[in-house]
Scaffold this motif. Structure first.
Motif, mmCIF file in Angstrom:
data_model
loop_
_atom_site.group_PDB
_atom_site.id
_atom_site.type_symbol
_atom_site.label_atom_id
_atom_site.label_comp_id
_atom_site.label_asym_id
_atom_site.label_seq_id
_atom_site.Cartn_x
_atom_site.Cartn_y
_atom_site.Cartn_z
ATOM 1 N N VAL A 93 0.874 -1.177 0.000
ATOM 2 C CA VAL A 93 0.000 0.000 0.000
ATOM 3 C C VAL A 93 0.914 1.231 0.000
ATOM 4 O O VAL A 93 1.671 1.448 0.945
ATOM 5 C CB VAL A 93 -0.927 0.001 1.228
ATOM 6 C CG1 VAL A 93 -1.753 1.294 1.269
ATOM 7 C CG2 VAL A 93 -1.836 -1.219 1.201
ATOM 8 N N GLY A 96 4.329 4.833 -4.365
ATOM 9 C CA GLY A 96 5.291 5.935 -4.391
ATOM 10 C C GLY A 96 6.215 5.856 -5.593
ATOM 11 O O GLY A 96 5.766 5.819 -6.734
ATOM 12 N N ILE A 114 -0.641 -0.594 -4.650
ATOM 13 C CA ILE A 114 -1.703 0.408 -4.829
ATOM 14 C C ILE A 114 -1.181 1.787 -4.447
ATOM 15 O O ILE A 114 -0.499 1.938 -3.421
ATOM 16 C CB ILE A 114 -2.922 0.083 -3.928
ATOM 17 C CG1 ILE A 114 -3.374 -1.359 -4.163
ATOM 18 C CG2 ILE A 114 -4.072 1.043 -4.199
ATOM 19 C CD1 ILE A 114 -4.533 -1.775 -3.280
ATOM 20 N N ALA A 159 2.932 3.908 4.463
ATOM 21 C CA ALA A 159 2.508 5.222 4.952
ATOM 22 C C ALA A 159 1.982 5.004 6.358
ATOM 23 O O ALA A 159 1.536 3.904 6.701
ATOM 24 C CB ALA A 159 1.423 5.803 4.041
ATOM 25 N N VAL A 224 -3.599 8.189 3.630
ATOM 26 C CA VAL A 224 -4.786 9.027 3.436
ATOM 27 C C VAL A 224 -5.882 8.167 2.822
ATOM 28 O O VAL A 224 -5.740 7.688 1.704
ATOM 29 C CB VAL A 224 -4.460 10.227 2.509
ATOM 30 C CG1 VAL A 224 -5.689 11.100 2.316
ATOM 31 C CG2 VAL A 224 -3.306 11.030 3.084
HETATM 32 N N1 SAH Z 1 6.822 2.545 -0.997
HETATM 33 C C1 SAH Z 1 7.151 3.861 -1.491
HETATM 34 C C2 SAH Z 1 7.057 4.897 -0.387
HETATM 35 C C3 SAH Z 1 6.149 5.974 -0.776
HETATM 36 S S1 SAH Z 1 5.612 7.074 0.503
HETATM 37 C C4 SAH Z 1 8.508 3.870 -2.168
HETATM 38 O O1 SAH Z 1 9.203 2.843 -2.134
HETATM 39 O O2 SAH Z 1 8.869 4.889 -2.757
HETATM 40 C C5 SAH Z 1 3.953 6.498 0.756
HETATM 41 C C6 SAH Z 1 3.034 6.519 -0.435
HETATM 42 O O3 SAH Z 1 1.753 6.115 0.026
HETATM 43 C C7 SAH Z 1 2.829 7.892 -1.080
HETATM 44 O O4 SAH Z 1 3.147 7.810 -2.441
HETATM 45 C C8 SAH Z 1 1.334 8.175 -0.875
HETATM 46 O O5 SAH Z 1 0.740 8.867 -1.962
HETATM 47 C C9 SAH Z 1 0.769 6.771 -0.740
HETATM 48 N N2 SAH Z 1 -0.515 6.668 -0.028
HETATM 49 C C10 SAH Z 1 -0.931 7.337 1.067
HETATM 50 N N3 SAH Z 1 -2.161 6.931 1.430
HETATM 51 C C11 SAH Z 1 -2.525 5.951 0.534
HETATM 52 C C12 SAH Z 1 -3.678 5.136 0.386
HETATM 53 N N4 SAH Z 1 -4.737 5.206 1.214
HETATM 54 N N5 SAH Z 1 -3.696 4.262 -0.633
HETATM 55 C C13 SAH Z 1 -2.651 4.152 -1.497
HETATM 56 N N6 SAH Z 1 -1.543 4.903 -1.405
HETATM 57 C C14 SAH Z 1 -1.462 5.788 -0.395
#
Ligand code: SAH
Length: 231
Positions: A93, A96, A114, A159, A224
């Motif tokens: 989840v 990013g 996702i 997240a 979120v």
């Molecule tokens: N795993 C990523 C880290 C990204 S930071 C990497 O390796 O780069 C966390 C990500 O979670 C962000 O891109 C944000 O947009 C997403 N995010 C936050 N809430 C979310 C939700 N409810 N469903 C899906 N993505 C979500």
């Protein structure tokens, strides 16, 4: 597989990656398979070109839209807690940058991911494709999971979540037999001030058959959900 984007195999970056692995080991990451995966993924291609020279520092970096690519230590820590076996079905989840998804692919997992920001997902999608990482992605609210491909051997939330989303618990694999353990959910739980890395393991078929373990504190961007009003 398409030819990799320029400088994937750049020797300088390979050396930086080896140094990063040494750093992760000195910070307590012990799982050699995870360290090998980190050694293989060209993290410099997952960050903004202007930040490439910082890609192998053990730091989170901005990826636009107020989001970050997680710190390598955090990725290695969460991945170790997931205890991924080859062919495991893993749901992420928060795609990013796509970096965590690539690390999971290197471990031989079947990866589903996702992301709620469509343009971030567009970018990470094309990079993962270009690098030959086979990740199934979806645009949407990951706190609902992805029932079509459940159950999962592991779910990793990248997240910070104020509480554990129920649908994720229900999409964990049930234990295959008595006394064995089932799917694992690795999720940072807490508010914007910081979260406790938490692992929930499915221990049976009932609604209360889950074991909870708590680990170190981290600070993630917030999870979120669709009901939230934020941006
Ligand atoms: N795993 C990523 C880290 C990204 S930071 C990497 O390796 O780069 C966390 C990500 O979670 C962000 O891109 C944000 O947009 C997403 N995010 C936050 N809430 C979310 C939700 N409810 N469903 C899906 N993505 C979500």
């Amino acid at each position: 597989m398409a030819s990799p984007p320029n400088d994937t195999n750049d020797r300088r970056y390979r050396r930086h990656r080896d140094q990063l692995v040494d750093t992760l080991r000195s910070r307590g990451i012990r799982d050699e398979r995870v360290l090998t995966a980190v050694r293989r993924v060209p993290r410099h291609l997952f960050v903004d070109p202007a930040l490439r020279d910082r890609a192998y520092e053990d730091e989170a970096l901005p990826i636009g839209l107020n989001q970050t690519i997680s710190q390598p230590f955090t990725v290695a820590y969460q991945t170790s807690l997931l205890e991924v076996e080859p062919d495991d079905r893993i749901l992420e989840v928060g795609t990013g940058s796509g970096y965590q998804a690539a690390v999971l692919c290197e471990l031989g997992a079947r990866v589903f991911s996702i992301e709620r920001h469509e343009d971030l997902l567009g970018r990470s999608r094309s990079l993962l494709d270009e690098l030959g990482y086979d990740v199934r992605t979806r645009h949407g609210d990951g706190s609902k999971g992805w029932p079509a491909f459940a159950p999962y051997d592991g779910i990793v939330v990248t997240a910070g979540a104020p509480e554990i989303p129920g649908p994720l618990l229900r999409q964990l694999r049930e234990p295959p037999r008595a006394k064995a353990s089932g799917g694992r959910l690795v999720i940072p739980i807490g508010g914007s001030g910081g979260q406790t890395m938490t692992r929930i393991t499915r221990t049976g078929t009932g609604p209360h058959d889950y074991a909870r373990e708590e680990f170190h504190s981290f600070r993630f961007v917030p999870l979120v959900s669709e009901e939230d009003d934020a941006d």
